[in-house]
Write a protein that holds these residues in place. Structure first.
Motif, PDB file in Angstrom:
ATOM      1  N   GLU A   3       0.862  -1.216   0.006  1.00  0.00           N
ATOM      2  CA  GLU A   3       0.074  -0.124  -0.003  1.00  0.00           C
ATOM      3  C   GLU A   3       0.796   1.392  -0.016  1.00  0.00           C
ATOM      4  O   GLU A   3       1.815   1.337   0.742  1.00  0.00           O
ATOM      5  N   SER A   5      -0.815   4.474  -0.444  1.00  0.00           N
ATOM      6  CA  SER A   5      -1.615   5.537  -0.122  1.00  0.00           C
ATOM      7  C   SER A   5      -2.831   5.084   0.275  1.00  0.00           C
ATOM      8  O   SER A   5      -3.222   4.097  -0.338  1.00  0.00           O
ATOM      9  N   ARG A   6      -3.472   6.041   1.195  1.00  0.00           N
ATOM     10  CA  ARG A   6      -4.991   5.671   1.533  1.00  0.00           C
ATOM     11  C   ARG A   6      -5.596   6.671   1.837  1.00  0.00           C
ATOM     12  O   ARG A   6      -5.274   7.703   2.553  1.00  0.00           O
ATOM     13  N   ILE A  10     -10.444   4.810  -0.019  1.00  0.00           N
ATOM     14  CA  ILE A  10      -9.567   4.411  -1.335  1.00  0.00           C
ATOM     15  C   ILE A  10      -8.311   3.983  -0.808  1.00  0.00           C
ATOM     16  O   ILE A  10      -7.370   4.732  -0.224  1.00  0.00           O
ATOM     17  N   VAL A  11      -8.008   2.749  -1.306  1.00  0.00           N
ATOM     18  CA  VAL A  11      -6.487   2.222  -1.162  1.00  0.00           C
ATOM     19  C   VAL A  11      -5.869   2.229  -2.485  1.00  0.00           C
ATOM     20  O   VAL A  11      -6.321   1.753  -3.369  1.00  0.00           O
ATOM     21  N   ARG A  13      -2.235   0.815  -4.578  1.00  0.00           N
ATOM     22  CA  ARG A  13      -1.171  -0.191  -4.298  1.00  0.00           C
ATOM     23  C   ARG A  13      -0.303  -0.192  -5.517  1.00  0.00           C
ATOM     24  O   ARG A  13      -1.013   0.432  -6.673  1.00  0.00           O
ATOM     25  N   GLU A  27      -8.256   0.742  -5.152  1.00  0.00           N
ATOM     26  CA  GLU A  27      -9.462  -0.232  -4.297  1.00  0.00           C
ATOM     27  C   GLU A  27     -10.405   0.603  -3.665  1.00  0.00           C
ATOM     28  O   GLU A  27     -10.047   1.471  -2.794  1.00  0.00           O
ATOM     29  N   PHE A  28     -11.466   0.389  -3.848  1.00  0.00           N
ATOM     30  CA  PHE A  28     -12.709   1.039  -3.060  1.00  0.00           C
ATOM     31  C   PHE A  28     -13.720   0.218  -2.893  1.00  0.00           C
ATOM     32  O   PHE A  28     -14.251  -0.145  -3.736  1.00  0.00           O
ATOM     33  N   GLN A  51     -15.171   8.268  -6.921  1.00  0.00           N
ATOM     34  CA  GLN A  51     -13.996   7.714  -6.389  1.00  0.00           C
ATOM     35  C   GLN A  51     -13.086   7.895  -7.511  1.00  0.00           C
ATOM     36  O   GLN A  51     -11.634   8.191  -7.317  1.00  0.00           O
ATOM     37  N   LYS A  82       5.847   5.985   0.534  1.00  0.00           N
ATOM     38  CA  LYS A  82       4.340   6.416   0.722  1.00  0.00           C
ATOM     39  C   LYS A  82       4.135   7.707   0.143  1.00  0.00           C
ATOM     40  O   LYS A  82       5.059   8.652   0.000  1.00  0.00           O
ATOM     41  N   PRO A  85      -1.826  11.442   1.031  1.00  0.00           N
ATOM     42  CA  PRO A  85      -3.389  11.325   0.621  1.00  0.00           C
ATOM     43  C   PRO A  85      -3.778  12.427   0.169  1.00  0.00           C
ATOM     44  O   PRO A  85      -3.223  13.470   0.181  1.00  0.00           O
TER      45      PRO A  85
END
Length: 87
Positions: A3, A5-6, A10-11, A13, A27-28, A51, A82, A85
């Motif tokens: 991962e 960021s988040r 929402i993730v 990767r 991903e959401f 999103q 990283k 966000p």
């Protein structure tokens, strides 16, 4: 898949040694998409429109950092940086 960021549920990767074109995975909830780093457009999958717009805005802001992760760190199998966000 690490991962990087988040934000707002929402993730984001990335995979080491992933294929071209440069991209990341978003991903959401149950939705997943592969997003191009160069133009922030979906290459595969689906995210709800709200999103997707958030992910695209984030990708445009962080394009240089995303490319550095994909090209430099991915090839060297180093840890991903990283990325901040969306705020």
């Amino acid at each position: 898949m690490p991962e990087i960021s988040r934000f707002l549920g929402i993730v984001i990767r990335m995979f080491f040694d992933d294929h071209n074109p440069p991209h990341f995975h978003a991903e959401f909830q149950e939705f997943k998409a592969i997003i191009s780093i160069k133009n922030a457009e979906p290459l595969e999958g689906y995210l709800p429109p709200k999103q997707l717009k958030l992910v695209q805005a984030w990708a445009i802001i962080h394009e240089v950092e995303l490319l550095e992760n994909f090209v430099t760190l991915g090839e060297d199998h180093k840890s991903w940086n990283k990325i901040n966000p969306l705020q």
